[in-house]
Motif scaffolding. Structure first.
Motif, PDB file in Angstrom:
ATOM      1  N   LEU A 103      -9.706  -9.640  -6.721  1.00 45.25           N
ATOM      2  CA  LEU A 103      -8.383  -9.274  -7.241  1.00 45.25           C
ATOM      3  C   LEU A 103      -8.450  -8.918  -8.721  1.00 45.25           C
ATOM      4  O   LEU A 103      -7.605  -8.167  -9.225  1.00 45.25           O
ATOM      5  CB  LEU A 103      -7.382 -10.403  -7.009  1.00 45.25           C
ATOM      6  CG  LEU A 103      -7.107 -10.728  -5.542  1.00 45.25           C
ATOM      7  CD1 LEU A 103      -6.198 -11.940  -5.429  1.00 45.25           C
ATOM      8  CD2 LEU A 103      -6.514  -9.539  -4.797  1.00 45.25           C
ATOM      9  N   ALA A 118      -4.739  -2.204   0.886  1.00 46.47           N
ATOM     10  CA  ALA A 118      -3.851  -1.685  -0.146  1.00 46.47           C
ATOM     11  C   ALA A 118      -4.341  -0.381  -0.781  1.00 46.47           C
ATOM     12  O   ALA A 118      -3.535   0.362  -1.348  1.00 46.47           O
ATOM     13  CB  ALA A 118      -3.652  -2.741  -1.238  1.00 46.47           C
ATOM     14  N   PHE A 119      -5.643  -0.112  -0.707  1.00 47.12           N
ATOM     15  CA  PHE A 119      -6.191   1.090  -1.352  1.00 47.12           C
ATOM     16  C   PHE A 119      -7.005   1.893  -0.342  1.00 47.12           C
ATOM     17  O   PHE A 119      -7.952   1.360   0.254  1.00 47.12           O
ATOM     18  CB  PHE A 119      -7.111   0.697  -2.519  1.00 47.12           C
ATOM     19  CG  PHE A 119      -6.393   0.041  -3.663  1.00 47.12           C
ATOM     20  CD1 PHE A 119      -5.853   0.819  -4.681  1.00 47.12           C
ATOM     21  CD2 PHE A 119      -6.232  -1.329  -3.712  1.00 47.12           C
ATOM     22  CE1 PHE A 119      -5.179   0.218  -5.743  1.00 47.12           C
ATOM     23  CE2 PHE A 119      -5.552  -1.933  -4.763  1.00 47.12           C
ATOM     24  CZ  PHE A 119      -5.019  -1.157  -5.784  1.00 47.12           C
ATOM     25  N   ASP A 120      -6.672   3.164  -0.211  1.00 45.72           N
ATOM     26  CA  ASP A 120      -7.395   4.012   0.737  1.00 45.72           C
ATOM     27  C   ASP A 120      -8.898   4.034   0.475  1.00 45.72           C
ATOM     28  O   ASP A 120      -9.699   4.141   1.408  1.00 45.72           O
ATOM     29  CB  ASP A 120      -6.890   5.465   0.637  1.00 45.72           C
ATOM     30  CG  ASP A 120      -5.487   5.609   1.170  1.00 45.72           C
ATOM     31  OD1 ASP A 120      -4.975   4.648   1.792  1.00 45.72           O
ATOM     32  OD2 ASP A 120      -4.897   6.686   0.959  1.00 45.72           O
ATOM     33  N   LEU A 132      -8.306  -5.243  -9.740  1.00 49.26           N
ATOM     34  CA  LEU A 132      -7.095  -4.427  -9.571  1.00 49.26           C
ATOM     35  C   LEU A 132      -6.902  -3.379 -10.667  1.00 49.26           C
ATOM     36  O   LEU A 132      -6.601  -2.216 -10.351  1.00 49.26           O
ATOM     37  CB  LEU A 132      -5.858  -5.325  -9.458  1.00 49.26           C
ATOM     38  CG  LEU A 132      -5.551  -5.844  -8.038  1.00 49.26           C
ATOM     39  CD1 LEU A 132      -4.546  -6.987  -8.095  1.00 49.26           C
ATOM     40  CD2 LEU A 132      -5.012  -4.723  -7.146  1.00 49.26           C
ATOM     41  N   ARG A 148      -6.722   0.526  -9.361  1.00 46.14           N
ATOM     42  CA  ARG A 148      -5.465   1.283  -9.479  1.00 46.14           C
ATOM     43  C   ARG A 148      -5.634   2.610 -10.221  1.00 46.14           C
ATOM     44  O   ARG A 148      -4.802   3.502 -10.078  1.00 46.14           O
ATOM     45  CB  ARG A 148      -4.423   0.450 -10.229  1.00 46.14           C
ATOM     46  CG  ARG A 148      -3.853  -0.703  -9.445  1.00 46.14           C
ATOM     47  CD  ARG A 148      -2.649  -1.299 -10.196  1.00 46.14           C
ATOM     48  NE  ARG A 148      -2.174  -2.515  -9.563  1.00 46.14           N
ATOM     49  CZ  ARG A 148      -2.175  -3.712 -10.142  1.00 46.14           C
ATOM     50  NH1 ARG A 148      -2.612  -3.866 -11.375  1.00 46.14           N
ATOM     51  NH2 ARG A 148      -1.711  -4.762  -9.491  1.00 46.14           N
TER      52      ARG A 148
END
Lengths: 391, 391, 391
Positions: free
Chosen positions: A264, A296-298, A267, A271
């Motif tokens: 985490l 959460a992220f492709d 992040l 992002r």
């Protein structure tokens, strides 16, 4: 050859795994998307015990043996038959028999039993002690690709005398060569071992990179990339070259601050970076967090390699937890084996068994069809790696 | 109506759940203590796929489908029969059939199958795209209550032209109205999305609140409460008005820093606030931490909603972990469904099934009596919510 | 005596545990390596309910009972038969019957049913309310050893009038006496309750220690060691005297910041301290992190005591997770019981049952031989404690 063969991976649990799924899992040729070579020479008992303990940097003390661990039990169960011994032969018997076999024969026996068609090999760690990736594939009867370690590339440049002012361009040139080399399919960062994940992940200014290289080159001894600016530079340049990037996450030896390798903490990078494939490796005990990020992220994917081996019989619970929030297109198979070829075969056997038990239960209780389960196996074991690495 | 009906929630596992417990779980009318409306219009495939991925803010990429996820499998299993398709009809079939049904008919079918007698609805998010709470209850054939989002109340006041000097009194008046409104049973904070939990939770000085509102109102664009002082002010004022407060905890979209939404970071607040009911929502992967807090503080309660849906078949393991340290009086049921009514019914079905499997095992091995298991179901599914919200 | 007897620890699951392993687990005499005394007087219902809730500091509220918790169910299941009641007699019946029995008779009945041959007792907490360690052993029919609490030793010195200048030498003398006392086998630190683990763990300068004692002695009220320098001093001095050191880790009452008791925060200490045995106690929900540390450091060991009791039926899952990465030589058994003797017997019963279920599954599916499982039981239940404490 040692004259043994692998036990059925569903021995003892055949009634829990529907036959079509079981048969598929017994035979599917995997891509091991993160692995290292096998020892290229004879090792002694102390080196063997040490090499089946991930966390420690000390010799195994006299009052214990690593055979008395989940991994040790799994070696006795699954590898003893490969050496012609009964399953669960004890540690002494196992070691005695193992010593009768040469390193190549041992490696070849174990590697072939893994049923891996392609090994994607991180060649950046203790390369003098282990087989190069081509040799690994030769012993295994499969193909290989290479993963380039970013910190090693940078260290080689500095050690080779690249001037600080020339470093950014030299790093870019090295990555361009890697991107053009058909044998190289991706990169890896060991930021986990160098700083932890809680660094400034913004793309560094070139002048700052040059200054940090200058400082680092002025230190005595072999260069060691432990500067967050240089680490972030390597990651951003790899992404700019469109290269997949593997991250060591979680479980590893005690040199790392495990709590600072919680994925985490990545992040801010995830992002903002260009969406090249990111591969979160190992992840235990933060595998639920990694599954979340993969949802959460492709561009984020993950595996639970390394931990599967070390958890032994408990790897089934780990694989179950890895099938929680992430889409099935976002998880990959790896062993992260390094050194004893036991680790190369166990990664595969334990993963196949765990997938059969977890998905077999889903099929038996109607959570998915058997064809779904087989497709999930193929995605995680083969096709996701093909998509991510273009192999 | 679509002409289908729900599969037995214990299909495939009937032998594991004692019949009295199973029958109770099939029929008990639940209170869904944290839920949103259903889409009030036809959505396209991309919007559907997007709305069954909690973490991401991007469209689902072309090389995958969210049907290939634990949630996707559960939709195919449980919702396909509701549309008159066989269980586990594939994603294409499911989507084709779904498109033949109008949004109201779809919602009504799914909502009624959830077996919920009261929906406690958070109305503060994308209200233009989803049914208001009264309409949700109408479609479902149940009753509804409302949860007021604290940050939204504050933003509405500022957007409506409330002067900074008047803001504290206006916020108090709004909360007094909420406390007096029989339709409103509690409040919610999305501090998780605005700052994370690691803020100064002491009760702010009025002058400081006014100053922060002044700053915020001076910014361009719609007001957004992301100032820790204003967030803490809202929470303390809600508590002062005796209103229950829901906290989004853990699992959510990638705008939040998941590691800063560990509920343990709320300790400074929980230790010092007036003991109005606190409801920790979702909590995954920090649900063990939330169970601990629910044991440690009389006024703290929690649920594992949202995550139950996203974990699909693995929700059984999650429910098992939610039954560890917390007293049974401190956990509640929720779906946290938003948008596709599949989520409203799945939350209920998966929870009933998981409770049956976990508590059924306890009964079968003598850990509790069947009557105990039924009582635990009633507490978590119904009576704890009645106590906390006074419904 | 109350006239009852313990139910078979494998009641309801006999078909899952191979008979030789089951028989061994029923009878093996354990070392409870971390435990406290039992209440030495009659307690009322409120005190009982309070003492079976680990996290809270408040009375149990009127709208609930701690019998409605996993621990409460386990008390009803396992302890009711010891009092001559049927298994799962309800809370009211249980309480009524319990009140008919004197504290000594109650303690003796429960303690003997635990099957513990040696109690290693932390005597540093609320010593006036509970039996001293010799009395505990007398009631139980076993032997006892003592663990000295480092912060209590320091507080006693300061309270006894030791001058700040004399404190370092006095602390060393006290620890030398402890090291020489055959009844004392180790020390414990409650740094978790005083500062959390994220402190400077380097060995303090003597002058700094003296200055901190001077400050502390100048405060009003009983001295309380909550200064990180004094805590680190105690730990380093205990290590210098070769004494094992127990650390409260994770699960405890709400006075501690649970997230600051993640054992990974001890890494700076573990990497640099003399390698005396370190015992990480309880650890939930960070038990996987503790298992990792026990693998990574020869001198680190751990247990999941306390949590086993509080998780009740779910302790099986916890024990399974405790058997992941750590070598079997690095885990110990404890109950961490304090107060009601129900906790002393439950710790043992639930551990035996969970080990039987987890290892029984391993044996049945061929992950290990039955003899291996029995050896693992003996290591964790007995011989690791013998090695660590020299008993």
């Amino acid at each position: 050859m040692p004259g043994g063969e692998l036990q059925d991976v569903f021995a003892g649990v055949n009634d829990r795994v529907p036959e079509g799924l079981a048969e598929h899992l017994r035979s599917v040729a995997l891509i091991d998307h993160h692995v290292h070579g096998t020892f290229n020479q004879v090792i002694d008992r102390a080196a063997f015990e040490f090499s089946i303990n991930e966390g420690s940097n000390d010799p195994v003390p006299s009052w214990m043996t690593q055979f008395d661990s989940p991994l040790g039990l799994s070696i006795r169960r699954w590898c003893a038959p490969l050496l012609g011994l009964p399953a669960l032969a004890d540690g002494e018997q196992y070691w005695k028999r193992r010593c009768e076999i040469g390193p190549d024969e041992l490696a070849s026996t174990m590697l072939r039993a893994a049923g891996v068609s392609r090994w994607i090999v991180d060649t950046g760690f203790k390369g003098d002690q282990i087989t190069p990736h081509g040799r690994l594939a030769e012993l295994a009867g499969g193909q290989s690709s290479e993963i380039v370690r970013l910190e090693r590339v940078a260290e080689d440049l500095i050690e080779g005398g690249t001037a600080a002012d020339d470093f950014p361009a030299a790093m870019r040139a090295a990555l361009a060569r890697a991107a053009d080399d058909p044998a190289v399919v991706g990169t890896k960062t060991i930021v986990a071992y160098r700083t932890g994940f809680d660094i400034d992940w913004s793309r560094p200014e070139e002048a700052d990179v040059v200054a940090r290289v200058r400082e680092l080159a002025a230190r005595a001894g072999a260069p060691r990339i432990d500067d967050p600016v240089l680490i972030a530079f390597g990651v951003h340049e790899a992404a700019a070259h469109g290269l997949p990037i593997q991250f060591h996450v979680g479980f590893g030896d005690r040199d790392l601050d495990l709590h600072r390798c919680d994925p985490l903490l990545l992040l801010p990078l995830l992002r903002t970076m260009p969406p090249v494939p990111v591969l979160l490796l190992h992840c235990y005990p933060f595998h639920r967090q990694s599954g979340y990020l993969a949802q959460a992220f492709d561009h984020v994917n993950f595996d639970v390699g390394l931990a599967i081996n070390y958890l032994g019989a408990r790897s089934t619970g780990l694989v179950a937890e890895s099938l929680e929030t992430a889409p099935f297109a976002k998880q990959l198979y790896s062993s992260d084996a390094f050194g004893p070829p036991e680790l190369h075969v166990l990664g595969s056997v334990l993963w196949r068994r765990a997938m059969g038990l977890v998905l077999g239960e889903w099929v038996r209780t109607g959570e998915c069809a058997e064809a779904d389960a087989i497709r999930i196996v193929d995605m995680i074991g083969v096709t996701n790696a093909q998509r991510v690495y273009g192999v």
